[in-house]
Design a protein around this motif. Structure first.
Motif, PDB file in Angstrom:
ATOM      1  N   UNK A  67       0.812  -1.222   0.000  1.00  0.00           N
ATOM      2  CA  UNK A  67       0.000   0.000   0.000  1.00  0.00           C
ATOM      3  C   UNK A  67       0.844   1.269   0.000  1.00  0.00           C
ATOM      4  N   UNK A  68       2.139   1.132   0.263  1.00  0.00           N
ATOM      5  CA  UNK A  68       3.004   2.308   0.321  1.00  0.00           C
ATOM      6  C   UNK A  68       2.951   3.104  -0.983  1.00  0.00           C
ATOM      7  N   UNK A  69       2.963   2.400  -2.110  1.00  0.00           N
ATOM      8  CA  UNK A  69       2.936   3.080  -3.408  1.00  0.00           C
ATOM      9  C   UNK A  69       1.632   3.865  -3.589  1.00  0.00           C
ATOM     10  N   UNK A  70       0.539   3.280  -3.130  1.00  0.00           N
ATOM     11  CA  UNK A  70      -0.770   3.943  -3.247  1.00  0.00           C
ATOM     12  C   UNK A  70      -0.757   5.268  -2.488  1.00  0.00           C
ATOM     13  N   UNK A  71      -0.289   5.224  -1.233  1.00  0.00           N
ATOM     14  CA  UNK A  71      -0.265   6.446  -0.425  1.00  0.00           C
ATOM     15  C   UNK A  71       0.771   7.440  -0.942  1.00  0.00           C
ATOM     16  N   UNK A  72       1.851   6.915  -1.504  1.00  0.00           N
ATOM     17  CA  UNK A  72       2.881   7.789  -2.096  1.00  0.00           C
ATOM     18  C   UNK A  72       2.293   8.561  -3.281  1.00  0.00           C
ATOM     19  N   UNK A  73       1.576   7.858  -4.144  1.00  0.00           N
ATOM     20  CA  UNK A  73       0.967   8.502  -5.314  1.00  0.00           C
ATOM     21  C   UNK A  73       0.005   9.600  -4.867  1.00  0.00           C
ATOM     22  N   UNK A  74      -0.833   9.270  -3.880  1.00  0.00           N
ATOM     23  CA  UNK A  74      -1.787  10.252  -3.372  1.00  0.00           C
ATOM     24  C   UNK A  74      -1.046  11.443  -2.760  1.00  0.00           C
ATOM     25  N   UNK A  75      -0.012  11.139  -1.969  1.00  0.00           N
ATOM     26  CA  UNK A  75       0.693  12.195  -1.247  1.00  0.00           C
ATOM     27  C   UNK A  75       1.402  13.194  -2.128  1.00  0.00           C
ATOM     28  N   UNK A  76       2.045  12.712  -3.206  1.00  0.00           N
ATOM     29  CA  UNK A  76       2.821  13.621  -4.057  1.00  0.00           C
ATOM     30  C   UNK A  76       2.003  14.189  -5.218  1.00  0.00           C
ATOM     31  N   UNK A  77       0.752  13.744  -5.338  1.00  0.00           N
ATOM     32  CA  UNK A  77      -0.038  14.143  -6.515  1.00  0.00           C
ATOM     33  C   UNK A  77      -1.305  14.905  -6.171  1.00  0.00           C
ATOM     34  N   UNK A  78      -1.366  15.483  -4.983  1.00  0.00           N
ATOM     35  CA  UNK A  78      -2.599  16.150  -4.559  1.00  0.00           C
ATOM     36  C   UNK A  78      -3.091  17.184  -5.571  1.00  0.00           C
ATOM     37  N   UNK A  79      -2.240  18.114  -6.038  1.00  0.00           N
ATOM     38  CA  UNK A  79      -2.728  19.100  -7.020  1.00  0.00           C
ATOM     39  C   UNK A  79      -3.219  18.441  -8.306  1.00  0.00           C
ATOM     40  N   UNK A  80      -2.469  17.413  -8.776  1.00  0.00           N
ATOM     41  CA  UNK A  80      -2.850  16.722 -10.010  1.00  0.00           C
ATOM     42  C   UNK A  80      -4.162  15.962  -9.830  1.00  0.00           C
ATOM     43  N   UNK A  81      -4.314  15.297  -8.686  1.00  0.00           N
ATOM     44  CA  UNK A  81      -5.542  14.553  -8.411  1.00  0.00           C
ATOM     45  C   UNK A  81      -6.737  15.496  -8.340  1.00  0.00           C
ATOM     46  N   UNK A  82      -6.559  16.639  -7.677  1.00  0.00           N
ATOM     47  CA  UNK A  82      -7.645  17.627  -7.613  1.00  0.00           C
ATOM     48  C   UNK A  82      -8.015  18.109  -9.007  1.00  0.00           C
ATOM     49  N   UNK A  83      -6.999  18.323  -9.846  1.00  0.00           N
ATOM     50  CA  UNK A  83      -7.253  18.746 -11.232  1.00  0.00           C
ATOM     51  C   UNK A  83      -8.071  17.688 -11.964  1.00  0.00           C
TER      52      UNK A  83
END
Length: 237
Positions: A1-17
């Protein structure tokens, strides 16, 4: 699950977009057709793959039916499965998913973009209605991904039992069944690692309606499972 949380953590602006873009596309479907919405889905998957250091290799795409609808039946390993198959498929397709799991951040938007079918686990009437819609849409030309194992449970590249009832919608629609073997699709989110991972998607030869029309759904299930299992053994070598 580390990769999942890493993606979410470093991609907040992109995910919001992407969340805003997806909601906008879905509320303006007169302007954004199925091709455009699926194009956004592919961009979302590409971004997640790049940030998460995930590579997906696909094989035998040329065997996919060139026209009309069909249902792809795949083994199930984890959260990345549908994304990997969509990315390998390249052209618009949708997916059948557990309603509860579909509510995860960004997954919800992807399901909305592709008009996916959400099945409520303890509501048989709702499930029957959604699968009837799937049959009608597949008959009209849409393509779907269905996981006949239903759920995954850290099973890796080992198959679980296939639910025969999952194949009823293909019989009703009388469309080709495309077995899909996914390999190492559990690696991205099953382990606490950020090492590069490679998943594989193998599209097996379609089973056309005239080949399975006289079979029971149990017999169809057994054939599809056997073909996927044989392909997994080849990929294991």
């Amino acid at each position: 699950m580390l990769r999942f949380y890493y993606i979410i953590g470093v991609s907040v602006p992109l995910i919001l977009y992407y969340i805003i873009a997806a909601d906008y596309y879905c509320s303006h479907e007169d302007r954004y057709d199925e091709e455009a919405r699926f194009g956004l889905v592919l961009r979302i998957i590409y971004s997640l793959k790049k940030i998460g250091r995930i590579k997906t290799v696909s094989m035998n795409e040329e065997s996919l039916p060139k026209e009309g609808g069909y249902i792809m039946y795949s083994n199930h390993q984890g959260k990345y499965d549908a994304l990997g198959i969509m990315y390998a498929h390249k052209t618009p397709c949708s997916v059948v998913m557990d309603a509860e799991r579909s509510k995860v951040l960004l997954t919800n938007q992807v399901i909305n973009l592709v008009h996916g079918k959400r099945l409520e686990r303890n509501n048989l009437k709702q499930q029957a209605g959604e699968l009837m819609k799937l049959s009608e849409e597949a008959k009209a030309g849409r393509r779907y991904i269905y996981f006949p194992e239903g759920r995954y449970d850290h099973n890796g590249n080992h198959l679980q039992e296939f639910r025969a009832g999952a194949f009823k919608c293909a019989k009703v629609a009388q469309v080709p069944i495309v077995p899909v073997a996914i390999y190492d699709s559990h690696l991205p989110f099953d382990f606490n690692s950020l090492h590069k991972v490679t998943t594989q998607v193998y599209f097996l030869d379609p089973i056309y309606y005239d080949e399975y029309s006289e079979m029971t759904t149990k017999e169809i299930s057994e054939i599809v499972k056997q073909r996927i299992e044989e392909q997994l053994e080849v990929l294991e070598e």
